[in-house]
Structure formats: C-alpha cells, structure tokens
Design a protein around this motif. Structure first.
Motif, PDB file in Angstrom:
ATOM      1  N   ASP A  50      31.857  33.308  -7.688  1.00  0.00           N
ATOM      2  CA  ASP A  50      31.814  34.515  -6.871  1.00  0.00           C
ATOM      3  C   ASP A  50      32.261  34.129  -5.460  1.00  0.00           C
ATOM      4  N   GLU A  51      32.618  35.125  -4.637  1.00  0.00           N
ATOM      5  CA  GLU A  51      32.988  34.859  -3.249  1.00  0.00           C
ATOM      6  C   GLU A  51      32.199  35.798  -2.339  1.00  0.00           C
ATOM      7  N   PHE A  52      31.443  35.203  -1.418  1.00  0.00           N
ATOM      8  CA  PHE A  52      30.566  35.921  -0.491  1.00  0.00           C
ATOM      9  C   PHE A  52      31.279  36.131   0.838  1.00  0.00           C
ATOM     10  N   PHE A  53      31.275  37.371   1.338  1.00  0.00           N
ATOM     11  CA  PHE A  53      31.869  37.707   2.631  1.00  0.00           C
ATOM     12  C   PHE A  53      30.814  38.336   3.533  1.00  0.00           C
ATOM     13  N   LEU A  54      30.769  37.914   4.795  1.00  0.00           N
ATOM     14  CA  LEU A  54      29.959  38.541   5.836  1.00  0.00           C
ATOM     15  C   LEU A  54      30.895  38.785   7.012  1.00  0.00           C
ATOM     16  N   VAL A  55      30.981  40.032   7.465  1.00  0.00           N
ATOM     17  CA  VAL A  55      31.830  40.352   8.612  1.00  0.00           C
ATOM     18  C   VAL A  55      31.028  40.104   9.889  1.00  0.00           C
ATOM     19  N   LEU A  56      31.520  39.176  10.698  1.00  0.00           N
ATOM     20  CA  LEU A  56      30.867  38.835  11.964  1.00  0.00           C
ATOM     21  C   LEU A  56      31.338  39.737  13.092  1.00  0.00           C
ATOM     22  N   ASP A  57      32.602  40.155  13.032  1.00  0.00           N
ATOM     23  CA  ASP A  57      33.181  41.010  14.055  1.00  0.00           C
ATOM     24  C   ASP A  57      34.379  41.731  13.463  1.00  0.00           C
ATOM     25  N   GLY A  58      34.599  42.961  13.867  1.00  0.00           N
ATOM     26  CA  GLY A  58      35.731  43.734  13.371  1.00  0.00           C
ATOM     27  C   GLY A  58      35.416  44.400  12.040  1.00  0.00           C
ATOM     28  N   ALA A  96      43.076  45.598  12.215  1.00  0.00           N
ATOM     29  CA  ALA A  96      42.887  45.280  13.632  1.00  0.00           C
ATOM     30  C   ALA A  96      42.368  43.869  13.868  1.00  0.00           C
ATOM     31  N   GLY A  97      42.096  43.137  12.796  1.00  0.00           N
ATOM     32  CA  GLY A  97      41.580  41.781  12.923  1.00  0.00           C
ATOM     33  C   GLY A  97      40.069  41.744  12.782  1.00  0.00           C
ATOM     34  N   ALA A  98      39.573  40.612  12.278  1.00  0.00           N
ATOM     35  CA  ALA A  98      38.135  40.438  12.063  1.00  0.00           C
ATOM     36  C   ALA A  98      37.804  38.950  12.063  1.00  0.00           C
ATOM     37  N   SER A  99      36.533  38.673  12.232  1.00  0.00           N
ATOM     38  CA  SER A  99      35.993  37.330  12.048  1.00  0.00           C
ATOM     39  C   SER A  99      35.018  37.417  10.892  1.00  0.00           C
TER      40      SER A  99
END
Length: 132
Positions: A50-58, A96-99
């Motif tokens: 599995d692949e875990f994603f957490l958006v820190l910004d954006g 728009a870009g993200a971290s």
C-alpha cells in the motif's frame, strides 16, 4: 538516521527538486519520505505494498484506476491522509504544488512498475537521504 528530532518545515526547505522524495527517518522496515510535488506524476502501481500519503501543505489529487476503464480522483487538502491499496494503478498530481509525506517499505521505487516510462521531470528512486 538521526537520533534527534527532525522539523519537517526545515527538512522541506533544504531542497527544491520536485517529485524527488527525501527519506526523513525510518520506522521498522519503512521509510518516512517527504517530497515537493507539482504537475502530474506518472501512472503506476505497487504490487506488493500500500502507499500512504499525508498532505503537509497545498492540495494533492490522486487519480485511481480499477482495471483500465473505471477511474476516479481523490482530492486531498492540507492535513488529509489517504492510502492507495496495493496493486491499484494511480497518478498523483498537484496543479498549484504541494508538500507531502509518505510511508513506504524501504527500497520501494516511487514510480512502482513504470521504470521505463518515466518523464524527465520525475526522479525514479527509492528516496534520497535528507541533507543536513
């Protein structure tokens, strides 16, 4: 890996490359990776994890395919978490870009099964050490 606290804002400020994950630390057999992203990644899947994603910004969109026809997009804002199930073809993108922060087994290639079809703006890698 460091035995000192790591500030994610400082870590993100230490590099500019897009779609080039940095390994912040490890937990058991997993890398904790951060990345700056913008535009489209490549369609890919990870057959064994599995692949875990957490958006820190954006904001981050993750397009998902079930087979080759059924497609849907999951929209993530700052603070949102999503897990792409193993074997699911997906394509992250951010207009728009993200971290982002990701958990993946150590040695997992970020482009999954698409080793030969990677555009020049994407670094196919198992993550780079965080400098500094």
């Amino acid at each position: 890996m460091s035995n000192q606290p790591i500030n994610l804002d400082t870590a993100l400020a230490s590099f500019d490359a897009l779609w080039s994950p940095r390994i912040v630390t490890r937990v058991n057999d997993y890398d904790v990776r951060i990345a700056k992203v913008a535009g489209d990644f490549v369609w890919h899947s990870h057959e064994d994890t599995d692949e875990f994603f957490l958006v820190l910004d954006g904001e981050l969109d993750i397009a998902l395919r079930q087979g080759r026809t059924a497609e849907r997009t999951v929209h993530l804002s700052r603070g949102d978490v999503f897990v792409v199930p193993r074997g699911t073809e997906h394509r992250p993108s951010s207009a728009a870009g993200a971290s982002i922060l990701m958990f993946e087994p150590t040695g997992t290639v970020n482009t999954g099964d698409r080793h030969d079809e990677v555009p020049g703006h994407i670094a196919s890698s198992t993550g780079q050490a965080l400098s500094g």
